[in-house]
Design an enzyme around this catalytic site. Structure first.
Site, mmCIF file in Angstrom:
data_model
loop_
_atom_site.group_PDB
_atom_site.id
_atom_site.type_symbol
_atom_site.label_atom_id
_atom_site.label_comp_id
_atom_site.label_asym_id
_atom_site.label_seq_id
_atom_site.Cartn_x
_atom_site.Cartn_y
_atom_site.Cartn_z
ATOM 1 N N ASP B 20 0.828 -1.214 0.000
ATOM 2 C CA ASP B 20 0.000 0.000 0.000
ATOM 3 C C ASP B 20 0.857 1.257 0.000
ATOM 4 O O ASP B 20 1.795 1.371 0.785
ATOM 5 C CB ASP B 20 -0.884 -0.041 1.257
ATOM 6 C CG ASP B 20 -1.988 0.995 1.275
ATOM 7 O OD1 ASP B 20 -1.993 1.920 0.448
ATOM 8 O OD2 ASP B 20 -2.864 0.875 2.151
ATOM 9 N N HIS B 22 -0.577 4.550 0.132
ATOM 10 C CA HIS B 22 -1.330 5.718 0.580
ATOM 11 C C HIS B 22 -0.589 6.425 1.713
ATOM 12 O O HIS B 22 -0.504 5.911 2.819
ATOM 13 C CB HIS B 22 -2.712 5.307 1.098
ATOM 14 C CG HIS B 22 -3.662 4.918 0.011
ATOM 15 N ND1 HIS B 22 -3.811 3.618 -0.417
ATOM 16 C CD2 HIS B 22 -4.527 5.665 -0.728
ATOM 17 C CE1 HIS B 22 -4.726 3.589 -1.370
ATOM 18 N NE2 HIS B 22 -5.177 4.798 -1.582
#
Lengths: 489, 153
Positions: B20, B22
């Site tokens: 991930d 983000h």
């Protein structure tokens, strides 16, 4: 040293041979056979043709689930019930990180539990045959949508699998999507992708390429996004790509968004070679969404309205469930229909907005500053220029997870809600432009009775999900989060 | 404004797990925690379980905060608490974000991650202030109520 030069046939072959070993499905990729396959596809599935001959903005959602049958059903629903003109296949995050083993694990878990355990479609694991089954099961052109720094095997498999459009680029799929990948390396990876697309194109199978405009999706100043689009478009053109769709992510201020889309189109046509057909795509709001679906529909509606005024060639739609994560197919289709309603009602009206021309001029001037910096950093070579400009911070992206960017630039909205630059870092920009931004931000600080700070930026990040455009200091009733003990464990 | 005397600041490890990328959430959380007086070791995105454990051990961290926005948290966190135990990391563990793919029932998600060994499980509406309050309670400390505005020249 990485240079903006077309790969030779030998180099293409060499890379091809190497990557096909990265996962067993690579073995089935056969270029000649793939050309024949594409030639067998009906005209209404030819992505570039459909996109470039349209007379109104086309709609495309994002969508990807792990299992093949489900993906096929999902896309059919989006086409029939949502009215999508162009279809996606959104790739899962493990595949984007080249973790095909983890993707396989997730896929098996999905098959066992009947749940969507992956956040997208593992196209490499499904292989050429799986991709073709998917392409044949839907009735519209279909594109690979993802966020993959090293997309070489993904491109090889999906192009052979019948996809005729492929999102991304060496910067736009590095800087926002990874921590440690080297920019020179990703430029080389994407030169392969673009050369492969060029090779298909030369044989009459036009592969459309779509650099990813929204970047980090968080208050990205339009000129930074546009400069990166121009770089990726140029790099793709060098490799033989002839259909390029340049992207831009909505910031939410209508005047700025319309101005940015016009600047994107104008500069795209100016900077890219004549033989490339340039189209534009507008991404509906890429930042945090309101938790309430009705409010979320409002955000989507603003995107549709903006698109109707600015007339990009394509719109990437959002769903009202965005806050929670991957939407149901019904919610995804609803976002398409909301967008369609606004576009169809507004596109036939003659709306002129004050300030668009002036904002467009400013954005174009800013973009030219960045392009000139890239040009001089690379002595005319845009690949080298990009690498050096990021290294020095002359080119930068706010909120970038990547070590390859300084990430020193900080944005904030001005008193009108337009995105301005609050901290410049080393970004290459004329002083008088910096003064314009500073003056606009000072106006906002005065309106709010507080000094400019990171707090203002953080408030702006949350603003739309809290029901507003600009992150004014709290005191009013927010429409979004309630916070409180009961929400958290 | 409460000013609290600490002999040493409380160290927390912060990062986004798995594949991930983000980053905005942890950037804002980092700022808020730092302003509240925590010593934050921010590992950034795409952090492995091993990296979390190593940092927690090296910094003698009191808390490990795992962020996940892309939906693969369940797969990414398999065996995490066992790893921490093996490495003798005794920290309080939190996880927060969008922890399942799609529209999940949060109560069910919370159970899943409590079963994986997390002390607290936060949903995507959680504010930094809630995290700070929870840390205060769980670690038995109080932090300075800080305005994290900096005056810009």
């Amino acid at each position: 040293m990485t240079r903006d030069e077309r790969l030779t046939a030998d180099e293409l072959q060499r890379i091809d041979d190497r990557i096909r070993d990265d996962w067993p499905t690579g073995a089935a990729v056969d270029f000649e056979e793939a050309i024949a396959y594409h030639e067998s596809l009906p005209a209404h599935k030819r992505f570039a043709d459909v996109l470039e001959s349209a007379d109104r903005p086309l709609l495309q959602p994002r969508a990807g689930v792990p299992r093949l049958d489900d993906q096929s059903r999902l896309l059919t629903h989006l086409h029939e019930s949502g009215g999508a003109d162009l279809l996606p296949t959104t790739i899962d995050s493990y595949t984007r990180d080249n973790e095909y083993e983890k993707a396989e694990e997730g896929l098996e878990k999905a098959r066992e539990t009947d749940e969507d355990t992956l956040n997208g479609f593992p196209a490499v694991n499904h292989g050429v045959e799986g991709c073709r089954t998917l392409v044949e099961s839907v009735d519209a052109p279909i594109e690979v949508r993802h966020g993959t720094p090293d997309a070489r095997l993904l491109a090889a498999v999906t192009f052979a699998g019948g996809f005729q459009s492929f999102e991304g680029g060496p910067i736009s799929y590095n800087i926002p999507y990874t921590k440690e990948r080297d920019l020179a390396e990703t430029i080389e990876h994407w030169q392969y992708v673009d050369r492969l697309a060029g090779a298909y194109t030369e044989r009459g199978v036009t592969i459309n390429r779509e650099p990813f405009g929204p970047l980090t999706g968080t208050l990205v100043p339009p000129s930074i996004a546009i400069a990166i689009m121009l770089v990726e478009g140029k790099l793709a053109a060098t490799q033989g790509v002839r259909s390029v769709t340049l992207g831009y992510g909505q910031v939410g201020n209508v005047v700025q968004d319309v101005a940015a889309l016009r600047a994107l189109r104008a500069l795209g046509n100016e900077y890219l070679p004549d033989e490339v057909t340039v189209t534009t795509v507008f991404h509906e709001w890429m930042g945090g969404f309101p938790p309430d679906e009705a409010r979320a529909n409002g955000v989507i509606g603003l995107g549709g309205t903006t698109a109707a005024i600015a007339r990009p060639d394509k719109v990437i739609t959002k769903s009202p469930q965005e806050f929670q994560g991957v939407p149901t197919k019904e919610a995804n289709a609803a976002g398409l229909r909301t967008t369609r309603q606004l576009i169809d009602m507004v596109v036939e009206q003659d709306i002129s907005l004050d300030g668009v021309d002036e904002e467009q001029d400013l954005i174009e001037r800013e973009t030219r500053c960045l392009m000139e910096a890239i040009e001089s950093h690379g002595d005319g070579d845009v690949a080298r220029g990009t690498i050096e400009a990021f290294a020095s911070g002359a080119l930068d992206v706010p909120f970038a997870p990547s070590d390859a960017a300084h990430s020193a630039v900080l944005p904030a909205r001005d008193d009108d809600g337009r995105v301005r630059i609050f901290e410049w870092g080393e970004l290459a920009m004329d002083d008088d432009i910096k003064e314009i931004h500073a003056a606009r931000l000072a106006d906002r600080a005065e309106t709010e009775g507080r000094s400019q700070s990171f707090r203002m930026v953080a408030d702006d990040v949350d603003a739309i999900s809290d029901g507003k455009l600009i992150g004014r200091p709290t005191g009013g009733d927010g429409a979004g989060r309630e916070g409180g003990e009961t929400r958290a464990d | 404004m409460q000013l609290v005397e600490h002999c040493m600041p409380t160290t927390v490890i912060l990062g986004v797990i798995g594949s991930d990328a983000h980053v905005v959430g942890i950037t804002i959380l980092d700022q808020a925690l730092s302003a509240a007086g925590f010593e934050v070791e921010n590992l950034g995105v795409q952090t492995s379980q091993e990296e979390f454990a190593a940092a927690a051990k090296e910094k003698d961290a009191e808390a490990v905060l795992v962020s996940s926005l892309y939906g693969h948290a369940e797969q990414d966190c398999q065996g995490f608490s066992e790893l921490l135990a093996r490495e003798d990391v005794d920290a309080t563990t939190y996880i927060g974000g969008n922890l399942a793919v799609g529209q999940d029932d949060f109560e069910r998600t919370r159970e899943t991650f409590r079963a994986l060994g997390f002390d607290r499980v936060f949903d995507s509406e959680t504010t930094p202030e809630e995290v700070i309050r929870s840390l205060e309670r769980d670690l038995g400390i109080s932090t300075r109520e800080a305005e994290y505005d900096r005056v810009q020249a």
